[in-house]
Design a protein around this motif. Sequence first.
Motif, PDB file in Angstrom:
ATOM      1  N   TYR A 136       0.829  -1.201   0.000  1.00 27.15           N
ATOM      2  CA  TYR A 136       0.000   0.000   0.000  1.00 27.15           C
ATOM      3  C   TYR A 136       0.868   1.258   0.000  1.00 27.15           C
ATOM      4  O   TYR A 136       1.815   1.374   0.753  1.00 27.15           O
ATOM      5  CB  TYR A 136      -0.931  -0.015   1.224  1.00 27.15           C
ATOM      6  CG  TYR A 136      -1.443   1.341   1.627  1.00 27.15           C
ATOM      7  CD1 TYR A 136      -2.222   2.087   0.754  1.00 27.15           C
ATOM      8  CD2 TYR A 136      -1.156   1.881   2.877  1.00 27.15           C
ATOM      9  CE1 TYR A 136      -2.685   3.339   1.111  1.00 27.15           C
ATOM     10  CE2 TYR A 136      -1.623   3.120   3.244  1.00 27.15           C
ATOM     11  CZ  TYR A 136      -2.384   3.855   2.359  1.00 27.15           C
ATOM     12  OH  TYR A 136      -2.850   5.090   2.708  1.00 27.15           O
ATOM     13  N   GLY A 137       0.539   2.186  -0.898  1.00 24.45           N
ATOM     14  CA  GLY A 137       1.230   3.460  -0.977  1.00 24.45           C
ATOM     15  C   GLY A 137       2.384   3.494  -1.954  1.00 24.45           C
ATOM     16  O   GLY A 137       2.839   4.565  -2.339  1.00 24.45           O
ATOM     17  N   GLU A 138       2.882   2.331  -2.360  1.00 22.61           N
ATOM     18  CA  GLU A 138       3.974   2.305  -3.334  1.00 22.61           C
ATOM     19  C   GLU A 138       3.420   2.466  -4.740  1.00 22.61           C
ATOM     20  O   GLU A 138       2.221   2.368  -4.976  1.00 22.61           O
ATOM     21  CB  GLU A 138       4.751   0.991  -3.223  1.00 22.61           C
ATOM     22  CG  GLU A 138       5.538   0.858  -1.946  1.00 22.61           C
ATOM     23  CD  GLU A 138       6.364  -0.414  -1.884  1.00 22.61           C
ATOM     24  OE1 GLU A 138       7.286  -0.430  -1.073  1.00 22.61           O
ATOM     25  OE2 GLU A 138       6.085  -1.378  -2.612  1.00 22.61           O
ATOM     26  N   GLY A 139       4.322   2.677  -5.675  1.00 23.29           N
ATOM     27  CA  GLY A 139       3.951   2.786  -7.073  1.00 23.29           C
ATOM     28  C   GLY A 139       4.556   1.650  -7.878  1.00 23.29           C
ATOM     29  O   GLY A 139       5.431   0.926  -7.403  1.00 23.29           O
ATOM     30  N   VAL A 140       4.064   1.508  -9.075  1.00 20.42           N
ATOM     31  CA  VAL A 140       4.572   0.475  -9.969  1.00 20.42           C
ATOM     32  C   VAL A 140       4.475   1.012 -11.395  1.00 20.42           C
ATOM     33  O   VAL A 140       3.590   1.801 -11.712  1.00 20.42           O
ATOM     34  CB  VAL A 140       3.788  -0.854  -9.812  1.00 20.42           C
ATOM     35  CG1 VAL A 140       2.343  -0.699 -10.230  1.00 20.42           C
ATOM     36  CG2 VAL A 140       4.441  -1.987 -10.561  1.00 20.42           C
ATOM     37  N   THR A 141       5.407   0.600 -12.226  1.00 17.70           N
ATOM     38  CA  THR A 141       5.341   0.930 -13.643  1.00 17.70           C
ATOM     39  C   THR A 141       5.187  -0.370 -14.420  1.00 17.70           C
ATOM     40  O   THR A 141       6.030  -1.261 -14.318  1.00 17.70           O
ATOM     41  CB  THR A 141       6.606   1.677 -14.106  1.00 17.70           C
ATOM     42  OG1 THR A 141       6.700   2.909 -13.378  1.00 17.70           O
ATOM     43  CG2 THR A 141       6.539   1.993 -15.599  1.00 17.70           C
ATOM     44  N   LEU A 142       4.104  -0.465 -15.149  1.00 18.79           N
ATOM     45  CA  LEU A 142       3.883  -1.612 -16.021  1.00 18.79           C
ATOM     46  C   LEU A 142       4.588  -1.312 -17.341  1.00 18.79           C
ATOM     47  O   LEU A 142       4.476  -0.207 -17.880  1.00 18.79           O
ATOM     48  CB  LEU A 142       2.388  -1.815 -16.254  1.00 18.79           C
ATOM     49  CG  LEU A 142       1.537  -2.010 -14.998  1.00 18.79           C
ATOM     50  CD1 LEU A 142       0.062  -2.075 -15.368  1.00 18.79           C
ATOM     51  CD2 LEU A 142       1.958  -3.249 -14.245  1.00 18.79           C
ATOM     52  N   ILE A 143       5.319  -2.295 -17.832  1.00 23.13           N
ATOM     53  CA  ILE A 143       6.085  -2.111 -19.060  1.00 23.13           C
ATOM     54  C   ILE A 143       5.761  -3.242 -20.015  1.00 23.13           C
ATOM     55  O   ILE A 143       5.899  -4.415 -19.667  1.00 23.13           O
ATOM     56  CB  ILE A 143       7.603  -2.102 -18.782  1.00 23.13           C
ATOM     57  CG1 ILE A 143       7.949  -1.014 -17.761  1.00 23.13           C
ATOM     58  CG2 ILE A 143       8.393  -1.901 -20.081  1.00 23.13           C
ATOM     59  CD1 ILE A 143       9.376  -1.101 -17.254  1.00 23.13           C
ATOM     60  N   GLY A 144       5.313  -2.893 -21.189  1.00 26.76           N
ATOM     61  CA  GLY A 144       5.051  -3.882 -22.228  1.00 26.76           C
ATOM     62  C   GLY A 144       6.014  -3.669 -23.375  1.00 26.76           C
ATOM     63  O   GLY A 144       6.492  -2.558 -23.604  1.00 26.76           O
ATOM     64  N   ASP A 145       6.304  -4.719 -24.082  1.00 27.91           N
ATOM     65  CA  ASP A 145       7.212  -4.591 -25.209  1.00 27.91           C
ATOM     66  C   ASP A 145       6.724  -5.519 -26.314  1.00 27.91           C
ATOM     67  O   ASP A 145       6.342  -6.659 -26.037  1.00 27.91           O
ATOM     68  CB  ASP A 145       8.628  -4.957 -24.790  1.00 27.91           C
ATOM     69  CG  ASP A 145       9.671  -4.395 -25.733  1.00 27.91           C
ATOM     70  OD1 ASP A 145       9.304  -3.617 -26.640  1.00 27.91           O
ATOM     71  OD2 ASP A 145      10.849  -4.741 -25.580  1.00 27.91           O
ATOM     72  N   ALA A 146       6.705  -5.025 -27.510  1.00 25.46           N
ATOM     73  CA  ALA A 146       6.257  -5.833 -28.647  1.00 25.46           C
ATOM     74  C   ALA A 146       7.096  -5.465 -29.867  1.00 25.46           C
ATOM     75  O   ALA A 146       7.704  -4.399 -29.925  1.00 25.46           O
ATOM     76  CB  ALA A 146       4.783  -5.592 -28.925  1.00 25.46           C
TER      77      ALA A 146
END
Length: 176
Positions: free
Chosen positions: A14-24
């Motif tokens: 809770y409270g943290e961030g995340v970066t979703l990364i996709g690659d194609a």
Amino acid sequence: QGKPLVREDNTIIYGEGVTLIGDAVPPVDGMTLEYVWFDAEGNQLTSFSTKTHAMTNMLPTQTGVYRLRVTAYSASLTSLTSVAYGEVALTVGKRPINLSWTLPDNTVYSGTDKALSCVFDTDDLHTGDAAPSAGDYELNYTSVRNAGSYTLTATLLGNFAELYYIPASDNNHRLS
């Protein structure tokens, strides 16, 4: 075109961030790629953006499977389109909050109540959260009167219980 690769940190608190990364990779050189992210409920998070999507101040209720749709298209050949999907499971856990027990010192048990309480470590709180107040937790004992052996336990309530947990090492204290 194949399935897009999705890279992420898939367990946060809770409270943290995340970066979703996709690659194609486009199926044909010269094709343009559009990346669209969807949350666990299927709501579109981005609109034809880049391959990354940053999310901040995550809540445990945002746990779920996030999906990425990648569309490859050609501006000159409108009939040439390819769509691929990727997904990632993201877990947003509760944040630990430590506590210290306040116990009577050098107690002589005389048949009168001796107060027990606890203090939460405010350094463990997410930025902007206030320390738990009396309505945010309960203690199984708030006082002791007689000599004996007691196991003290604190339980978080309401919104605090949804966002935080007390580590077992702090939650149970033995008073003898």
